[in-house]
Design an enzyme around this catalytic site. Sequence first.
Site, short mmCIF file in Angstrom:
data_model
loop_
_atom_site.label_atom_id
_atom_site.label_comp_id
_atom_site.label_asym_id
_atom_site.label_seq_id
_atom_site.Cartn_x
_atom_site.Cartn_y
_atom_site.Cartn_z
N GLY A 14 -6.38 -6.76 -3.65
CA GLY A 14 -6.87 -8.19 -4.10
C GLY A 14 -5.61 -8.67 -4.75
N ARG A 67 -24.03 0.00 11.68
CA ARG A 67 -24.99 -0.86 11.21
C ARG A 67 -24.33 -2.10 10.76
NH1 ARG A 67 -28.95 0.51 7.58
NH2 ARG A 67 -27.28 1.44 6.18
N HIS A 112 -3.78 -15.16 6.59
CA HIS A 112 -3.16 -14.15 7.75
C HIS A 112 -1.90 -13.98 7.60
CE1 HIS A 112 -3.16 -11.82 11.30
NE2 HIS A 112 -2.14 -12.66 11.69
N GLU A 177 1.91 -16.51 0.50
CA GLU A 177 0.48 -16.36 0.61
C GLU A 177 -0.23 -16.65 -0.75
OE1 GLU A 177 -1.18 -12.85 2.16
OE2 GLU A 177 0.60 -12.22 3.21
C1 GRF Z 1 -2.75 -9.88 2.94
O1 GRF Z 1 -1.23 -9.87 3.62
C2 GRF Z 1 -3.06 -10.99 3.77
O2 GRF Z 1 -2.47 -11.94 4.36
C3 GRF Z 1 -3.87 -10.10 4.75
O3 GRF Z 1 -4.21 -8.79 4.01
C4 GRF Z 1 -3.27 -8.64 2.85
C5 GRF Z 1 -4.18 -8.55 1.82
O4 GRF Z 1 -3.43 -8.36 0.53
N1 GRF Z 1 -5.05 -10.61 5.36
P1 GRF Z 1 -4.21 -8.31 -1.03
O5 GRF Z 1 -5.37 -7.31 -0.91
O6 GRF Z 1 -4.68 -9.93 -1.08
O7 GRF Z 1 -3.07 -8.05 -1.84
#
Ligand code: GRF
Length: 196
Positions: A14, A67, A112, A177
């Site tokens: 998270g 399900r 992503h 991110e």
């Molecule tokens: C991240 O690298 C995101 O890009 C991908 O899954 C990972 C999740 O990481 N979809 P977090 O749980 O937000 O730390």
Amino acid sequence: MRKIPTAVFISGRGSNMLSLLESQKDPTCAYKITLVISNNAEAGGLQLAQDHGVQSAIFPNDWYKGRRQAQEEAIHSLLLEQKIELIALAGYMRVLTPWFVDQWCRRIVNIHPSLLPLYPGLHTHQRALASGDSQHGCTVHFVTAELDAGPIILQATVPVLPDDTEEKLAARVLVEEHRIYPRALALVAQQQEHTS
Ligand code: GRF
């Protein structure tokens, strides 16, 4: 200013959800996370949600084994009950069905870890290294029925360095991110506010 009630879907640690939660402390932020959904009872992010006083609900994959439609219908009902208007997927490790995506058309976004359209799916850092790419990055996009193929909202790039490992590269991308996801979600929430 009305803030768009938003649900974050997680399956793991998270960290992206946390960056979204931290950013909403800015009074001008256009979204407000009022619900966290997890399909994994062990997700570390559930504790973070609790620490931030955000209600969470768990719909475990193992309980809904075979399900998927029932799992999504239960989630959908809760979202409606809680008056959610926007969904942010943040490491949610289950592909949503076309039915669910259709219910929430243009109202689901995802982060992503690649420069889409490059490397949809899993193991993106490994694939970027194996291809000898000089740049890698992350993408926030709208979710459509096709995996990791919806319209792009924001992207950020990072260099791939000569001594990179998958872990080093992943860490460099993760910083980006955390930077772009709150911005992208705020943009979508602002847009939604203007059109609703
Ligand atoms: C991240 O690298 C995101 O890009 C991908 O899954 C990972 C999740 O990481 N979809 P977090 O749980 O937000 O730390």
